[in-house]
Design a protein around this motif. Structure first.
Motif, PDB file in Angstrom:
ATOM      1  N   HIS A  26      38.645  30.411  41.406  1.00 35.45           N
ATOM      2  CA  HIS A  26      39.763  31.341  41.405  1.00 35.45           C
ATOM      3  C   HIS A  26      40.006  31.824  39.978  1.00 35.45           C
ATOM      4  CE1 HIS A  26      40.363  28.524  44.756  1.00 35.45           C
ATOM      5  NE2 HIS A  26      40.904  29.532  45.418  1.00 35.45           N
ATOM      6  N   LEU A  27      40.655  32.991  39.865  1.00 35.46           N
ATOM      7  CA  LEU A  27      40.965  33.527  38.542  1.00 35.46           C
ATOM      8  C   LEU A  27      42.363  34.129  38.558  1.00 35.46           C
ATOM      9  CD1 LEU A  27      39.863  34.304  35.649  1.00 35.46           C
ATOM     10  CD2 LEU A  27      39.390  36.560  36.639  1.00 35.46           C
ATOM     11  N   ILE A  28      43.163  33.792  37.534  1.00 36.76           N
ATOM     12  CA  ILE A  28      44.447  34.451  37.301  1.00 36.76           C
ATOM     13  C   ILE A  28      44.333  35.219  35.994  1.00 36.76           C
ATOM     14  CG2 ILE A  28      46.906  34.154  36.851  1.00 36.76           C
ATOM     15  CD1 ILE A  28      46.815  31.626  38.557  1.00 36.76           C
ATOM     16  N   ARG A 118      39.057  36.180  45.007  1.00 34.23           N
ATOM     17  CA  ARG A 118      40.106  35.173  44.839  1.00 34.23           C
ATOM     18  C   ARG A 118      40.709  35.322  43.442  1.00 34.23           C
ATOM     19  NH1 ARG A 118      35.891  32.856  47.364  1.00 34.23           N
ATOM     20  NH2 ARG A 118      35.053  32.025  45.424  1.00 34.23           N
ATOM     21  N   VAL A 119      41.290  36.498  43.228  1.00 34.09           N
ATOM     22  CA  VAL A 119      41.846  36.852  41.922  1.00 34.09           C
ATOM     23  C   VAL A 119      43.309  37.250  42.088  1.00 34.09           C
ATOM     24  CG1 VAL A 119      41.658  38.381  39.916  1.00 34.09           C
ATOM     25  CG2 VAL A 119      39.586  37.685  41.153  1.00 34.09           C
ATOM     26  N   ALA A 144      42.219  42.202  43.832  1.00 35.90           N
ATOM     27  CA  ALA A 144      43.114  41.128  43.391  1.00 35.90           C
ATOM     28  C   ALA A 144      44.475  41.328  44.030  1.00 35.90           C
ATOM     29  CB  ALA A 144      43.244  41.137  41.862  1.00 35.90           C
ATOM     30  N   LYS A 145      45.241  40.251  44.090  1.00 33.33           N
ATOM     31  CA  LYS A 145      46.638  40.319  44.475  1.00 33.33           C
ATOM     32  C   LYS A 145      47.464  40.510  43.199  1.00 33.33           C
ATOM     33  CE  LYS A 145      46.644  39.733  48.951  1.00 33.33           C
ATOM     34  NZ  LYS A 145      47.179  40.783  49.859  1.00 33.33           N
ATOM     35  N   ARG A 215      49.792  29.356  44.152  1.00 31.90           N
ATOM     36  CA  ARG A 215      50.022  29.109  45.593  1.00 31.90           C
ATOM     37  C   ARG A 215      49.340  30.173  46.434  1.00 31.90           C
ATOM     38  NH1 ARG A 215      55.255  27.778  43.745  1.00 31.90           N
ATOM     39  NH2 ARG A 215      56.032  29.850  44.340  1.00 31.90           N
ATOM     40  N   ILE A 216      49.431  31.430  46.022  1.00 34.75           N
ATOM     41  CA  ILE A 216      48.830  32.523  46.785  1.00 34.75           C
ATOM     42  C   ILE A 216      47.314  32.362  46.840  1.00 34.75           C
ATOM     43  CG2 ILE A 216      48.377  35.006  46.720  1.00 34.75           C
ATOM     44  CD1 ILE A 216      51.270  35.199  45.452  1.00 34.75           C
ATOM     45  N   LEU A 217      46.690  32.030  45.700  1.00 34.83           N
ATOM     46  CA  LEU A 217      45.237  31.865  45.679  1.00 34.83           C
ATOM     47  C   LEU A 217      44.796  30.658  46.481  1.00 34.83           C
ATOM     48  CD1 LEU A 217      44.363  32.755  41.978  1.00 34.83           C
ATOM     49  CD2 LEU A 217      44.079  34.170  44.005  1.00 34.83           C
TER      50      LEU A 217
END
Length: 220
Positions: A26-28, A118-119, A144-145, A215-217
């Motif tokens: 995952h990436l933020i 998954r970003v 991304a979200k 949490r979202i990811l």
């Protein structure tokens, strides 16, 4: 911000940072307070997708009034970071210097990443300019979200010059339009999940917007 008009050095730094995420699922991407920058923004957007996708375009008033086809605009779809800076700068100058600055941005097609799909991208009211370009591109293409609050709505190319006493005058020189026709001057990029920053819930070890993104990811 992303320093440098051409963004060659910062693009190389971005590549090294992305290499460090190779094993991540995952990436933020935190764009809160992002103040803009130069063409290094293309490298950030290019790493969000394996494909070559049209991103958006700048168009000058002169060209807009005379009529244009966005598909026929000169394309910037690669930053020549594989070349030494003098050669890279020369190659870009041949393509763009002395011409109408209207240009179509296309992602570079840098290949798949483990975390693609998954970003989460964090934004707030201080995310401006190039940061808004990234958020808009990711949002339009489902890459991304977007989590946080609406961006500033200050996405317009301009040129600045000093006028004395510590002040600078910035003049707009073109309009930026996303590939799907959205404009973000005066109205920002809205998040998919709105999460206002809550100062009373934050200390040196907690950030409610980051926690929301995690949490979202984890649900994806």
């Amino acid at each position: 911000m992303l320093p440098g008009l051409l963004g060659l050095d910062v693009a190389r730094s971005i590549d090294r940072a992305v290499e460090d995420t190779a094993s991540c699922d995952h990436l933020i991407l935190d764009l809160r307070g992002h103040l803009g920058g130069g063409l290094g923004v293309l490298r950030v957007m290019s790493h969000l997708t394996p494909d070559k996708l049209p991103i958006g375009y700048t168009v000058t008033r002169k060209l807009a009034e005379s009529g244009f086809d966005k598909n026929a605009l000169r394309r910037l779809d690669r930053l020549p970071t594989n070349l030494p800076n003098p050669l890279a700068i020369a190659s870009m100058a041949i393509q763009f210097v002395g011409r109408d600055p209207s240009v179509l941005l296309v992602s570079e097609g840098l290949g798949a990443k483990r975390w693609h799909g998954r970003v989460a991208i964090l934004t707030n009211e201080h995310t401006v300019s190039a940061g808004e370009m990234i958020a808009a591109f990711a949002s339009e293409n489902g890459l991304a979200k977007i989590v946080g609050t609406e961006t500033a709505g200050r996405l317009i190319p301009g040129s600045g010059f000093k006028v004395g006493y510590g002040y600078m005058l910035v003049m707009p020189k073109a309009e930026y339009v996303t590939w799907k026709g959205q404009r973000f001057e005066g109205s920002g990029v809205k998040p998919d999940i709105e999460v206002p920053w809550t100062p009373e819930r934050n200390d040196l070890s907690k950030d409610n917007q980051v926690e929301s993104a995690v949490r979202i990811l984890n649900c994806r």
